[in-house]
Design a protein around this motif. Structure first.
Motif, PDB file in Angstrom:
ATOM      1  N   UNK A 350       0.861  -1.179   0.000  1.00 39.44           N
ATOM      2  CA  UNK A 350       0.000   0.000   0.000  1.00 39.44           C
ATOM      3  C   UNK A 350       0.893   1.224   0.000  1.00 39.44           C
ATOM      4  N   UNK A 351       0.526   2.240  -0.801  1.00 38.74           N
ATOM      5  CA  UNK A 351       1.344   3.444  -0.895  1.00 38.74           C
ATOM      6  C   UNK A 351       0.470   4.670  -0.837  1.00 38.74           C
ATOM      7  N   UNK A 352       0.896   5.665  -0.052  1.00 39.68           N
ATOM      8  CA  UNK A 352       0.143   6.908   0.062  1.00 39.68           C
ATOM      9  C   UNK A 352       0.212   7.668  -1.250  1.00 39.68           C
ATOM     10  N   UNK A 353      -0.877   8.343  -1.600  1.00 34.26           N
ATOM     11  CA  UNK A 353      -0.910   9.095  -2.855  1.00 34.26           C
ATOM     12  C   UNK A 353       0.087  10.251  -2.840  1.00 34.26           C
ATOM     13  N   UNK A 354       0.485  10.688  -1.658  1.00 30.45           N
ATOM     14  CA  UNK A 354       1.469  11.769  -1.552  1.00 30.45           C
ATOM     15  C   UNK A 354       2.874  11.301  -1.909  1.00 30.45           C
ATOM     16  N   UNK A 355       3.040   9.992  -2.115  1.00 27.70           N
ATOM     17  CA  UNK A 355       4.329   9.365  -2.400  1.00 27.70           C
ATOM     18  C   UNK A 355       5.315   9.539  -1.251  1.00 27.70           C
ATOM     19  N   UNK A 356       4.789   9.860  -0.084  1.00 23.38           N
ATOM     20  CA  UNK A 356       5.641  10.089   1.082  1.00 23.38           C
ATOM     21  C   UNK A 356       6.022   8.784   1.762  1.00 23.38           C
TER      22      UNK A 356
END
Length: 817
Positions: A350-356
Motif C-alpha cells: 500500500x502506498x500513500x498518494x502523496x508518495x511520502x
C-alpha cells in the motif's frame, strides 16, 4: 481418464487407505484412474526436521530417522500380505538406506542446501506411492506406479521448481498412450531438471502434480480428496459457524488460497483453468458430502457477494517513508529491487498518494533480511535524513475478504471496516486490488479470531448475531437475568436472530470462564466447582484476552470498585450494561468521560435500570433530547420500596412492621436505611437531570429527610428497626396529617428551573401520583413539546425480575444497533 489426488491425512493410516480403496472401486468401473498421493501424514515434517538436526551437528538426527523407518515398515506390514511383503520391504529398505547415507553426509559437512532438501523430501512421496501401489497390486488391482521424476520436468530452482509445461505434457500423454493399467499411482510434489536432479514443486506440490496430469490428459474433472468437505467460508478452527462453499470460481479460490486457505494452493489452479477443467474438493472420510466445485464462473442466481474469509499470520509491516521521497520515482524501484535481491517475498503493498511512504507486508521470518537490504540500499539517504529510519511492526496478520462479485456492489469495504471498528479491531494497513476481488487488512495477530468471527457473522450469517456476555453479580437480579436468558434463547434465535452466549460468570468468591458458552442448566454448580478465586483485575484481563466479538460486560452489583472499572472496559471496545448507579452519579467529569470513551471505542454504555428498573425512562428521555426537545420539569416517584411502604402504611400496623415486610419481600436493600435515606432516589433524579444535558452534582440536590436521626444512627439493622418502633408516633403523625387533608404520602424527586430536591410530599387527589400503587414507579416530563399535560411513564419499578428485564432490554438495544 480420471485424476484423483489424496493428501497426507488421507493416506496416513491403513484404515484411511481402505477408504481410498472404496472410493477407487466406484471410480474404476467407469474409466482408468490416475491417483496422485502425498507422503504419509507427518512424514514430510520429520524428513525436514531430521535434515536440519543433521546440518546442525545434532547426533539425535537419528531419532526422527528411526521414526520414519518404523512408520514405513509398519505400513508395509499392515497393508500387504505376507506373500508379497518381502518385495516391497526390500524396495523401502533400499530407499531408507539411501536416505540414511544422505543424512550422514549432511551431518558430516554441516550443510543443507536447497538441492539436498529436495532430494530428502522426495523420499516421502516416493515411498508412500510405492507402498500404496504394491498394496493395491496385492489386492488384485491392475495398477502401475508412474515415475514422476521422468514425467514432470522443471527448471533447477530447487524447493520451488518451475514447470516445463510442454515437455511435461508430452511425456505424460506418451506414458498413458502406452499404459493399460486401470489405476496409475503417482507420487506428488516431485519432478526433475534437465540434469536428472530431483526437484520439488513447492507448497501444495502434490495438488499441483494432480493438476498437471489433469491438464495434460484433458480430463473432465480433477478431484482433490482431503480431510475436509470442501473449501469453507472461513477456517473452522477459528470460526465455528463456518460452512462449506458449494461453488467458487478459479480466481476466488486462488485469492483464498493465497491468503491462507490450505485446502488448495494457487499453482494448482493455473493448469486446470487454462483448459476449463473443474476442480472438485472432496472429503476422504465423508465421501458422500457434496464438496466444493471450482469453475470459471459461478452459476446465475448465485448472488452471494463474498465467497470466503482467509488470513495469514506471522506478518511484519515495513513502513518506508521520508519527505525526500516525494516526486522521486526511483525510490519505489530501488525499494522493491532491494527486497527482491534479498529474496524477500512481498505479500501486500500500500502506498500513500502523496508518495511520502510505502508500506509492505512480508513474512516475519524475512524481517531481519529486509531491514539489512533496505538500510544497505539507502544508507546515503538515511545518513542525509532524506528518508526516515525503516519502521518494522511485527506480530501482525492479514485478513482477506474474497468475492468476485464485490466490484458490482457498493459498500462492501465500508461494511467490512465498520464491522471491525465496532468490535475494536484496529486496522494497520489496507489493500484492495483494482480487480476488486479481495479486500485485505493488516491487524494485530491477537485480534484475528475476533475479526474473522465478526466478519463471518456480518457477511455470511447476517441473519444471526452472537453476543458474548461477561456477568458479575449472580444474586437475585443476576439469577433472574440468567433464568430469562435460558427461557428466551430459542425464541431470540428463531425470531430475532440473536444468540446470547454467557462467556463468564462471577460472584464475590468465584469466577468462571467458558468461551464456547456456560451451560445455564448447571451454572451454579459449575461456578462453584470449576470457578477460580474471584479477582476483578484478573476477570478483566481474561475478558480482554478472550477477545470475543460483540462482548458485553454486565455488572449486577452495587460495588464501587467494579463501577470504577467501566472506563477500562469501554476502552477494550466492550459494551457495559448495568443497574449499578455509582458510575453515573460520580462527578460530572467522570460521567461525561464514560460517555466519550464509549463513543471513541465504539462501545455502548447503557444503564436503563439505574432509574426505573424495567421501565423505559432513560431511553424515552434520551429520544426526547435527541429529537430536539427541552426538559422544563421532572417529577418522579423513583423508589419502589418507599412507594410500597407508604402504600401499605395506614397507622394501624407499626411503620417498622411495614419496613420488615418490604425487606422480606425483597423490595429493599438488606440494610433498609439505604432506601429510607432517599440516597437511591437522589442518585436516580441526578441521572435523569444529567440525561437532560444539564450538569449537576449530588450535593446540588436538596434532600428532606423524614426518618429521625437517632434511627438512622442505630449501630445495626435490628437496632434500626427497634428504633423505628420507638418512633411510631412520628410516623403516625405524618400519615394522619396527610389523611385528614385527603392526601397521600409519596417520596418524590423533582427538578424545576435548575433546582432539584427529594423528600416526602402530600399528594392531592387527581395528581398522577395519587393512585400509584404497590411498588410502582412513575416519572413525568414537562417539556417544550409537553408543556401542560406531561409525558408519563409508569409501572413496576422494583424487583429482581423487572430489573433483569431492563438489563435484557439494554442488551437487545446493543444487538439491534
Amino acid at each position: 481418464m480420471q485424476v484423483l489426488k489424496f493428501g497426507g491425512t488421507s493416506v496416513a493410516t491403513p484404515k484411511n487407505i481402505e477408504l481410498i480403496r472404496k472410493i477407487l472401486d466406484e471410480k474404476t468401473a467407469n474409466s482408468p484412474v490416475v491417483v496422485v498421493v502425498s507422503a504419509f501424514g507427518g512424514i514430510t515434517t520429520l524428513l525436514l526436521e531430521c535434515g536440519k538436526q543433521a546440518a546442525g551437528g545434532d547426533e539425535n538426527y537419528s531419532k526422527p530417522l528411526a521414526e520414519i523407518t518404523q512408520r514405513h515398515i509398519q505400513m508395509v506390514k499392515s497393508l500387504i500380505g505376507l506373500k508379497n511383503q518381502g518385495k516391497t520391504l526390500s524396495k523401502i529398505r533400499i530407499l531408507l538406506n539411501e536416505l540414511e547415507d544422505i543424512y550422514r553426509g549432511i551431518y558430516l559437512i554441516r550443510e543443507l542446501s536447497p538441492k539436498t532438501i529436495d532430494r530428502i523430501l522426495s523420499f516421502g512421496e516416493i515411498a508412500s506411492s510405492t507402498i500404496i501401489n504394491d498394496a493395491f497390486q496385492d489386492k488384485g488391482y491392475n495398477c502401475r506406479l508412474a515415475n514422476c521424476q521422468e514425467l514432470i520436468k522443471t527448471n533447477s530452482q530447487y524447493t520451488r521448481a518451475q514447470l516445463k509445461k510442454e515437455e511435461t505434457y508430452k511425456r505424460i500423454r506418451k506414458h498413458f498412450r502406452e499404459s493399460e493399467a486401470s489405476v496409475t499411482f503417482a507420487p506428488g510434489f516431485i519432478g526433475s531438471d534437465d540434469e536428472g536432479n530431483t526437484t520439488t514443486l513447492g507448497r501444495g506440490g502434490s495438488d499441483f502434480t494432480a493438476a498437471i496430469f489433469a491438464a495434460a490428459l484433458k480430463v473432465k474433472q480433477l478431484e482433490i480428496w482431503t480431510d475436509v468437505s470442501g473449501m469453507m467460508t472461513a477456517d473452522p478452527r477459528i470460526v465455528r459457524s463456518a460452512y462449506v462453499i458449494r461453488q467458487i470460481t478459479y480466481e476466488e479460490a486462488m485469492e483464498l488460497s493465497h491468503f491462507g486457505a490450505k485446502v488448495i494452493y494457487p499453482p494448482t489452479i493455473q493448469p486446470v483453468m487454462e483448459h476449463d477443467i473443474p476442480v472438485l474438493i472432496k472429503n476422504t472420510f465423508h465421501k458422500d458430502d457434496p464438496g466444493t466445485i471450482i469453475t470459471r464462473d459461478v452459476p446465475a442466481g448465485e448472488d452471494r457477494l463474498i465467497r470466503g474469509l482467509s488470513s495469514i499470520s506471522n506478518i511484519a509491516l515495513l513502513n518506508f517513508s521520508g519527505s525526500g521521497m516525494i516526486g522521486v520515482p526511483e525510490y519505489s524501484h530501488r525499494f522493491f529491487k532491494a527486497l527482491s535481491a534479498a529474496s524477500v517475498n512481498v505479500i501486500l503493498i500500500t502506498q500513500a498518494s502523496s508518495e511520502h511512504s510505502i508500506c509492505v507486508g512480508i513474512s516475519m521470518d524475512d524481517a531481519k533480511n529486509a531491514r539489512q537490504a533496505i538500510e544497505s540500499e539507502f544508507q546515503v539517504e538515511l545518513h542525509a535524513s532524506r528518508i526516515d529510519p525503516l519502521l518494522i511492526e511485527e506480530n501482525l496478520s492479514i485478513v482477506a475478504l474474497v468475492g468476485s462479485s464485490m466490484k458490482e456492489q457498493v459498500g462492501v469495504s465500508g461494511k467490512m471496516f465498520s464491522t471491525l471498528g465496532q468490535n475494536g479491531v484496529n486496522i494497520k494497513a489496507i489493500a484492495q486490488g483494482s480487480s476488486e476481488k479481495n479486500i485485505s487488512v493488516v491487524i494485530e495477530s491477537n485480534e484475528v479470531k475476533k475479526a474473522l468471527n465478526s466478519l463471518h457473522e456480518s457477511f455470511f450469517l447476517s441473519d444471526k448475531k452472537k453476543l458474548n456476555l461477561f456477568i458479575i453479580g449472580v444474586g437475585n437480579v443476576g439469577k433472574a437475568f440468567l433464568s430469562q436468558i435460558k427461557k428466551q434463547r430459542s425464541y431470540l434465535s428463531k425470531y430475532h436472530h440473536v444468540d446470547l452466549c454467557v462467556a463468564a460468570l462471577a460472584n464475590s468468591k468465584k469466577m468462571y470462564f467458558e468461551s464456547s458458552g456456560i451451560s445455564l442448566s448447571n451454572w451454579e454448580r459449575d461456578l462453584k466447582e470449576k470457578g477460580s478465586k474471584m479477582n476483578l483485575k484478573k476477570f478483566l484481563e481474561e475478558m480482554d484476552t478472550m477477545n470475543l466479538r460483540n462482548s458485553i460486560f454486565i455488572d449486577n452489583t452495587a460495588d464501587e470498585m467494579i463501577a470504577n472499572c467501566y472506563e477500562d472496559v469501554l476502552k477494550m471496545s466492550i459494551s457495559v450494561v448495568t443497574p449499578n448507579k455509582i458510575a453515573c452519579t460520580q462527578s460530572i467529569e467522570k460521567f461525561i468521560s464514560l460517555k466519550k470513551t464509549g463513543l471513541r471505542y465504539k462501545s455502548k454504555f447503557l444503564y436503563e435500570t439505574n432509574v426505573g428498573a424495567g421501565l423505559p425512562v432513560i431511553s424515552t428521555l434520551s429520544d426526547l433530547i435527541k429529537s430536539g426537545d427541552e426538559i422544563n420539569r421532572i417529577e418522579a416517584v423513583l423508589s419502589g420500596s418507599l412507594n410500597f411502604i407508604f402504600n401499605n402504611y395506614n397507622g394501624e400496623r407499626p411503620f417498622a412492621e411495614i419496613v420488615k415486610q418490604a425487606m422480606s419481600e425483597g423490595y429493599t436493600e438488606p440494610d433498609p436505611r439505604i432506601d429510607l435515606s432517599g440516597i437511591d432516589v437522589k442518585r436516580k433524579i441526578l441521572i435523569l437531570i444529567r440525561e437532560s444535558v444539564i450538569n449537576m452534582e449530588m450535593e446540588d440536590i436538596t434532600t428532606i429527610g423524614f426518618i429521625p436521626e437517632t434511627c438512622m444512627n442505630a449501630p445495626t439493622v435490628d437496632a434500626f428497626l427497634s428504633s423505628l418502633l420507638d418512633h411510631e408516633d412520628h410516623f403516625r403523625a405524618l400519615y394522619q396529617k396527610a389523611d385528614k387533608s385527603g392526601k397521600k404520602l409519596k417520596y418524590v424527586a423533582s427538578f424545576n428551573k435548575g433546582k432539584a430536591e427529594t423528600g416526602i410530599r402530600m399528594i392531592e387527589r387527581g395528581h398522577p401520583f395519587y393512585q400509584l400503587e404497590g411498588k410502582d414507579n412513575i416519572v413525568t416530563f414537562n417539556t417544550r413539546r409537553y408543556p401542560e399535560q406531561p409525558l408519563v411513564i409508569k409501572g413496576a419499578g422494583a424487583g429482581a425480575d423487572v430489573t433483569a428485564s431492563g438489563i435484557f432490554a439494554d442488551i437487545m438495544r446493543i444487538a439491534n444497533s
